[in-house]
Motif scaffolding. Sequence first.
Motif, PDB file in Angstrom:
ATOM      1  N   GLY A  14       1.258  -1.285  -0.141  1.00  6.60           N
ATOM      2  CA  GLY A  14      -0.029   0.119  -0.092  1.00  6.60           C
ATOM      3  C   GLY A  14       0.864   1.158  -0.216  1.00  6.60           C
ATOM      4  N   GLN A  43       2.561   4.957   4.186  1.00  8.64           N
ATOM      5  CA  GLN A  43       3.386   5.739   4.701  1.00  8.64           C
ATOM      6  C   GLN A  43       4.171   6.945   3.816  1.00  8.64           C
ATOM      7  OE1 GLN A  43       6.144   3.175   6.719  1.00  8.64           O
ATOM      8  NE2 GLN A  43       7.127   2.295   4.827  1.00  8.64           N
ATOM      9  N   PRO A  46       8.769  10.402   1.390  1.00 10.46           N
ATOM     10  CA  PRO A  46       9.775  11.610   1.205  1.00 10.46           C
ATOM     11  C   PRO A  46       9.864  12.343   2.730  1.00 10.46           C
ATOM     12  CG  PRO A  46       8.178  11.011  -0.581  1.00 10.46           C
ATOM     13  CD  PRO A  46       7.951  10.165   0.364  1.00 10.46           C
ATOM     14  N   LEU A  48      10.042  11.006   5.844  1.00  4.10           N
ATOM     15  CA  LEU A  48      10.336  10.250   6.870  1.00  4.10           C
ATOM     16  C   LEU A  48      11.494  10.849   7.727  1.00  4.10           C
ATOM     17  CD1 LEU A  48      10.623   6.606   5.659  1.00  4.10           C
ATOM     18  CD2 LEU A  48       9.039   7.550   7.258  1.00  4.10           C
ATOM     19  N   ALA A  80      -1.972  -7.529   6.384  1.00  2.00           N
ATOM     20  CA  ALA A  80      -1.378  -8.747   6.396  1.00  2.00           C
ATOM     21  C   ALA A  80      -0.055  -8.734   5.364  1.00  2.00           C
ATOM     22  CB  ALA A  80      -2.342  -9.823   5.635  1.00  2.00           C
ATOM     23  N   ALA A 108       3.775  -4.806  -5.629  1.00  2.00           N
ATOM     24  CA  ALA A 108       4.143  -3.090  -5.562  1.00  2.00           C
ATOM     25  C   ALA A 108       4.668  -3.089  -4.004  1.00  2.00           C
ATOM     26  CB  ALA A 108       2.757  -2.308  -5.782  1.00  2.00           C
ATOM     27  N   ALA A 109       5.604  -4.063  -3.690  1.00  2.00           N
ATOM     28  CA  ALA A 109       6.200  -3.934  -2.411  1.00  2.00           C
ATOM     29  C   ALA A 109       7.316  -3.043  -2.091  1.00  2.00           C
ATOM     30  CB  ALA A 109       6.144  -5.629  -2.037  1.00  2.00           C
ATOM     31  N   THR A 170      18.500  10.731  -0.148  1.00  2.00           N
ATOM     32  CA  THR A 170      18.080  10.517   1.353  1.00  2.00           C
ATOM     33  C   THR A 170      19.270  10.801   2.096  1.00  2.00           C
ATOM     34  OG1 THR A 170      16.492   8.592   0.649  1.00  2.00           O
ATOM     35  CG2 THR A 170      17.437   8.553   2.620  1.00  2.00           C
ATOM     36  N   GLU A 173      19.584  14.814   2.543  1.00  2.00           N
ATOM     37  CA  GLU A 173      18.603  15.428   3.248  1.00  2.00           C
ATOM     38  C   GLU A 173      18.589  15.097   4.713  1.00  2.00           C
ATOM     39  OE1 GLU A 173      15.036  14.044   0.803  1.00  2.00           O
ATOM     40  OE2 GLU A 173      15.238  15.802  -0.147  1.00  2.00           O
ATOM     41  N   LEU A 270       9.571  -9.892  -1.355  1.00  2.00           N
ATOM     42  CA  LEU A 270       8.572 -10.307  -2.091  1.00  2.00           C
ATOM     43  C   LEU A 270       9.004 -10.502  -3.567  1.00  2.00           C
ATOM     44  CD1 LEU A 270       5.655 -11.620  -2.163  1.00  2.00           C
ATOM     45  CD2 LEU A 270       4.659  -9.175  -2.540  1.00  2.00           C
ATOM     46  N   LEU A 301       5.533  -2.939 -10.031  1.00  2.00           N
ATOM     47  CA  LEU A 301       5.341  -1.643 -10.103  1.00  2.00           C
ATOM     48  C   LEU A 301       6.253  -0.976  -9.073  1.00  2.00           C
ATOM     49  CD1 LEU A 301       1.235  -1.259  -9.999  1.00  2.00           C
ATOM     50  CD2 LEU A 301       2.810  -1.331 -11.933  1.00  2.00           C
ATOM     51  N   LEU A 318      11.655   6.439  -7.457  1.00  2.00           N
ATOM     52  CA  LEU A 318      11.074   7.772  -7.063  1.00  2.00           C
ATOM     53  C   LEU A 318       9.672   7.653  -6.773  1.00  2.00           C
ATOM     54  CD1 LEU A 318      12.493  10.330  -9.426  1.00  2.00           C
ATOM     55  CD2 LEU A 318      13.078  10.049  -7.031  1.00  2.00           C
ATOM     56  N   GLY A 319       9.045   8.689  -6.104  1.00  2.00           N
ATOM     57  CA  GLY A 319       7.549   8.316  -5.735  1.00  2.00           C
ATOM     58  C   GLY A 319       6.788   8.704  -6.849  1.00  2.00           C
TER      59      GLY A 319
HETATM   60  C1  LIG Z   1      13.734   8.461   3.303  1.00  2.00           C
HETATM   61  C2  LIG Z   1      13.309   8.431   1.959  1.00  2.00           C
HETATM   62  C3  LIG Z   1      13.003   9.652   1.317  1.00  2.00           C
HETATM   63  C4  LIG Z   1      12.611   9.660  -0.159  1.00  2.00           C
HETATM   64  N1  LIG Z   1      12.326  10.923  -0.701  1.00  2.00           N
HETATM   65  C5  LIG Z   1      11.714  11.097  -2.069  1.00  2.00           C
HETATM   66  C6  LIG Z   1      11.580  12.318  -2.461  1.00  2.00           C
HETATM   67  O1  LIG Z   1      11.562  13.242  -1.865  1.00  2.00           O
HETATM   68  N2  LIG Z   1      10.988  12.124  -3.720  1.00  2.00           N
HETATM   69  C7  LIG Z   1      10.359  10.948  -4.349  1.00  2.00           C
HETATM   70  O2  LIG Z   1       9.993  10.972  -5.384  1.00  2.00           O
HETATM   71  N3  LIG Z   1      10.843   9.983  -3.999  1.00  2.00           N
HETATM   72  C8  LIG Z   1      11.340   9.817  -2.787  1.00  2.00           C
HETATM   73  N4  LIG Z   1      11.599   8.720  -2.088  1.00  2.00           N
HETATM   74  C9  LIG Z   1      11.473   7.278  -2.807  1.00  2.00           C
HETATM   75  C10 LIG Z   1      10.008   6.902  -2.880  1.00  2.00           C
HETATM   76  O3  LIG Z   1       9.536   7.050  -1.363  1.00  2.00           O
HETATM   77  C11 LIG Z   1      10.001   5.372  -3.310  1.00  2.00           C
HETATM   78  O4  LIG Z   1      10.352   5.585  -4.720  1.00  2.00           O
HETATM   79  C12 LIG Z   1       8.237   5.110  -3.329  1.00  2.00           C
HETATM   80  O5  LIG Z   1       7.912   5.112  -1.971  1.00  2.00           O
HETATM   81  C13 LIG Z   1       8.112   3.611  -3.852  1.00  2.00           C
HETATM   82  O6  LIG Z   1       6.848   3.611  -3.813  1.00  2.00           O
HETATM   83  P1  LIG Z   1       6.305   1.997  -3.911  1.00  2.00           P
HETATM   84  O7  LIG Z   1       4.843   2.124  -3.828  1.00  2.00           O
HETATM   85  O8  LIG Z   1       7.041   1.141  -4.850  1.00  2.00           O
HETATM   86  O9  LIG Z   1       7.060   1.437  -2.499  1.00  2.00           O
HETATM   87  P2  LIG Z   1       6.549   1.699  -0.933  1.00  2.00           P
HETATM   88  O10 LIG Z   1       6.286   3.381  -0.779  1.00  2.00           O
HETATM   89  O11 LIG Z   1       7.892   1.333  -0.299  1.00  2.00           O
HETATM   90  O12 LIG Z   1       5.547   0.797  -0.555  1.00  2.00           O
HETATM   91  C14 LIG Z   1       5.632  -0.403  -0.572  1.00  2.00           C
HETATM   92  C15 LIG Z   1       4.673  -0.796   0.546  1.00  2.00           C
HETATM   93  O13 LIG Z   1       4.399  -2.462   0.803  1.00  2.00           O
HETATM   94  C16 LIG Z   1       4.504  -2.700   1.885  1.00  2.00           C
HETATM   95  N5  LIG Z   1       4.954  -4.113   1.774  1.00  2.00           N
HETATM   96  C17 LIG Z   1       6.172  -4.679   1.396  1.00  2.00           C
HETATM   97  N6  LIG Z   1       6.337  -5.836   1.465  1.00  2.00           N
HETATM   98  C18 LIG Z   1       5.177  -6.444   1.950  1.00  2.00           C
HETATM   99  C19 LIG Z   1       4.665  -7.608   1.891  1.00  2.00           C
HETATM  100  N7  LIG Z   1       5.480  -8.666   1.753  1.00  2.00           N
HETATM  101  N8  LIG Z   1       3.231  -8.004   2.285  1.00  2.00           N
HETATM  102  C20 LIG Z   1       2.481  -6.796   2.490  1.00  2.00           C
HETATM  103  N9  LIG Z   1       2.745  -5.492   2.291  1.00  2.00           N
HETATM  104  C21 LIG Z   1       4.328  -5.279   2.065  1.00  2.00           C
HETATM  105  C22 LIG Z   1       5.219  -1.728   2.712  1.00  2.00           C
HETATM  106  O14 LIG Z   1       4.794  -1.758   3.999  1.00  2.00           O
HETATM  107  C23 LIG Z   1       4.766  -0.539   1.951  1.00  2.00           C
HETATM  108  O15 LIG Z   1       3.942   0.132   2.535  1.00  2.00           O
HETATM  109  C24 LIG Z   1      12.181   8.616  -0.680  1.00  2.00           C
HETATM  110  C25 LIG Z   1      12.382   7.172  -0.141  1.00  2.00           C
HETATM  111  C26 LIG Z   1      12.890   7.224   1.277  1.00  2.00           C
HETATM  112  C27 LIG Z   1      13.224   5.957   1.918  1.00  2.00           C
END
Ligand SMILES: Cc1cc2nc3c(=O)[nH]c(=O)nc-3n(C[C@H](O)[C@H](O)[C@H](O)COP(=O)(O)OP(=O)(O)OC[C@H]3O[C@@H](n4cnc5c(N)ncnc54)[C@H](O)[C@@H]3O)c2cc1C
Length: 433
Positions: A14, A43, A46, A48, A80, A108-109, A170, A173, A270, A301, A318-319
């Motif tokens: 999520g 959560q 960006p 944190l 879960a 999308a983990a 990271t 910052e 995962l 993704l 990136l986000g």
């Molecule tokens: C400290 C920090 C600062 C950042 N700053 C920026 C910024 O300023 N701008 C920017 O664009 N990007 C930034 N990023 C990068 C950006 O946050 C990530 O690229 C983005 O969060 C990726 O999104 P995602 O959905 O792929 O993964 P995530 O956001 O990591 O979400 C994955 C989710 O999957 C869940 N999950 C994982 N495994 C499992 C499982 N087995 N079962 C159930 N749930 C699971 C996790 O709990 C998490 O909630 C930053 C990253 C960090 C760590």
Amino acid sequence: MRDDQPAHVVIAGGGFAGVACARRLAGQPGVRVTLIERNGYHQFQPLLYQVATAELTPDDVRFDLAAMFAKHDNVEVRTAEVVAADPAGPAMTLAGGEVVDGDVLVLAAGSQPNFFHTPGADRHAFPLYSLEDAERVRSRVLQLFEDASAKPELVDEGALAFVVVGGGATGVETAGALAELVHDVMPHVHPRLAVAGARVILVDLGHAVLGPFSDDAHGYAARQLQRRGVQLRLGTSAKEIGPGHVGLSDGATIRTHLTVWGGGLMAAPLAAASGVSQGRGGRIDARPDLTVEGFPAVYALGDVANIPAADDQALPQLGSVAQQSGDWAGRNILADRKGEGRQPFQYHDKGIMAMIGRKAAVAEIGEHRHELRGRLAFAAWLGVHAQLLANAGAELNAFLAWADEFYLRSHHRSAALLDPATINTPRIHWQDG
Ligand SMILES: Cc1cc2nc3c(=O)[nH]c(=O)nc-3n(C[C@H](O)[C@H](O)[C@H](O)COP(=O)(O)OP(=O)(O)OC[C@H]3O[C@@H](n4cnc5c(N)ncnc54)[C@H](O)[C@@H]3O)c2cc1C
């Protein structure tokens, strides 16, 4: 899948990608969604480091997923852990053994820290990838100041030396925000402590910080960090991390009790537990339409995937990449359902940016990487992150209040965030060396 039944889309994660995909499918006829997130909340990564440095509360960056989708009957949120995915099923297995069958799987983990086999890093470094991590860093900083205040001689044992490994966005910052906390805020909390002995040290193997930015931006970021009192140890890496020190590749040892790890990322576990082939960084190689080779009903993704870019490279972690890929996958799932073709993902590049500290940010915007600095870069950073938050369905109030406070009033911190009663890391045994 029977055509008169809604297609069941099972999403693992999520974060930005999983939420964007679920939001695209929410309320759409012909699909139902199960969004599985181990924390039950989204959560906002960006922000944190603002939690880690007591600028924001954990609640400001945590958004309840069940509440986010409460109005949509076709989205079920489950708290879960997914332990395995079977792309052929297709199905996902949850911790505890339950199997969730789907018609479409969305992986999308996200990422996890990559310690590159650095001895001791997994036990003694503090990563900054989850809200829990951010709270641990904040607790440790408060604890170290408390201890040094009670016994000033601990400063000689590294009580007020804070090391950040990694000179990417990271690390930069975090180092900038830590320096402002340590030098500008903590002297007011511990007025009798000689805070001048405190140090923030940024270590990176490269010879510049913010590698993907221009040479001018490297110089600007380095100057801004140094102006805030950050010591740069470039061209050297952390070779070994212990409870009370970091050993560097140039032979030096820094006494420290807080080493923040911003040194690298790899795919979440995962990826390996999904039975599909993994590429660079352990990430799943996605096809241009975001599905996985050989499995047209499985999508990879965001951070867990290598998403192909126009130049044959993969898009960065990136986000905005994660969010846009989630939305695009949702569109492709709907197109598939209607018998229309899936389309190759087109990323709308928002540029790259980093916030080095108060009134110091750098941004390279658009395809031609137009460079901004200072307040314009801060404005660009604010705009992009406000949009990311809004697209994730999150409230903007706390973010805007923080931006106002951060830019205009500087060194204010909520007393609650600096309260030692909130410390949640084990106490330090000072005889450890
Ligand atoms: C400290 C920090 C600062 C950042 N700053 C920026 C910024 O300023 N701008 C920017 O664009 N990007 C930034 N990023 C990068 C950006 O946050 C990530 O690229 C983005 O969060 C990726 O999104 P995602 O959905 O792929 O993964 P995530 O956001 O990591 O979400 C994955 C989710 O999957 C869940 N999950 C994982 N495994 C499992 C499982 N087995 N079962 C159930 N749930 C699971 C996790 O709990 C998490 O909630 C930053 C990253 C960090 C760590």
